[in-house]
Write a protein that holds these residues in place. Sequence first.
Motif, PDB file in Angstrom:
ATOM      1  N   ASP A 168       0.837  -1.212   0.000  1.00 24.65           N
ATOM      2  CA  ASP A 168       0.000   0.000   0.000  1.00 24.65           C
ATOM      3  C   ASP A 168       0.864   1.252   0.000  1.00 24.65           C
ATOM      4  O   ASP A 168       0.566   2.220  -0.709  1.00 24.65           O
ATOM      5  N   ARG A 169       1.934   1.251   0.777  1.00 30.24           N
ATOM      6  CA  ARG A 169       2.848   2.401   0.839  1.00 30.24           C
ATOM      7  C   ARG A 169       3.498   2.636  -0.522  1.00 30.24           C
ATOM      8  O   ARG A 169       3.620   3.772  -0.979  1.00 30.24           O
TER       9      ARG A 169
ATOM     10  N   GLU B  50       1.096   4.252  -2.911  1.00 32.81           N
ATOM     11  CA  GLU B  50       0.804   5.651  -2.595  1.00 32.81           C
ATOM     12  C   GLU B  50       1.748   6.621  -3.294  1.00 32.81           C
ATOM     13  O   GLU B  50       1.448   7.807  -3.408  1.00 32.81           O
TER      14      GLU B  50
END
Length: 70
Positions: free
Chosen positions: A51-52, A55
Motif C-alpha cells: 500500500d505504501r 501511494e
Amino acid sequence: MINVLPGYEKAAYRELRNIEGIKDVYHVFGEYDFVVIIDVEDLSILNAVVDRIRESETVTATQTIIGAEL
C-alpha cells in the motif's frame, strides 16, 4: 514488480529504498521498471508495504508475487 512514470526512475528508486520492509530494489529492463524484494513477518505487514508503494506519485502499477520456502 513496479512500473513508474517515464523519467522518474531515479526518484522512484530513492523513494523505494527508504520504505521500511523493502530489502532490495533492482532496476530492470522489460515490462517492469523495478523488482523489489520485501522481507516482512506476515501478510498484513506485506499488505501495508505494498500500500505504501502504491501511494507513491511516481508508481503507475504493481504486480505482487509471493514466494514460499520448499
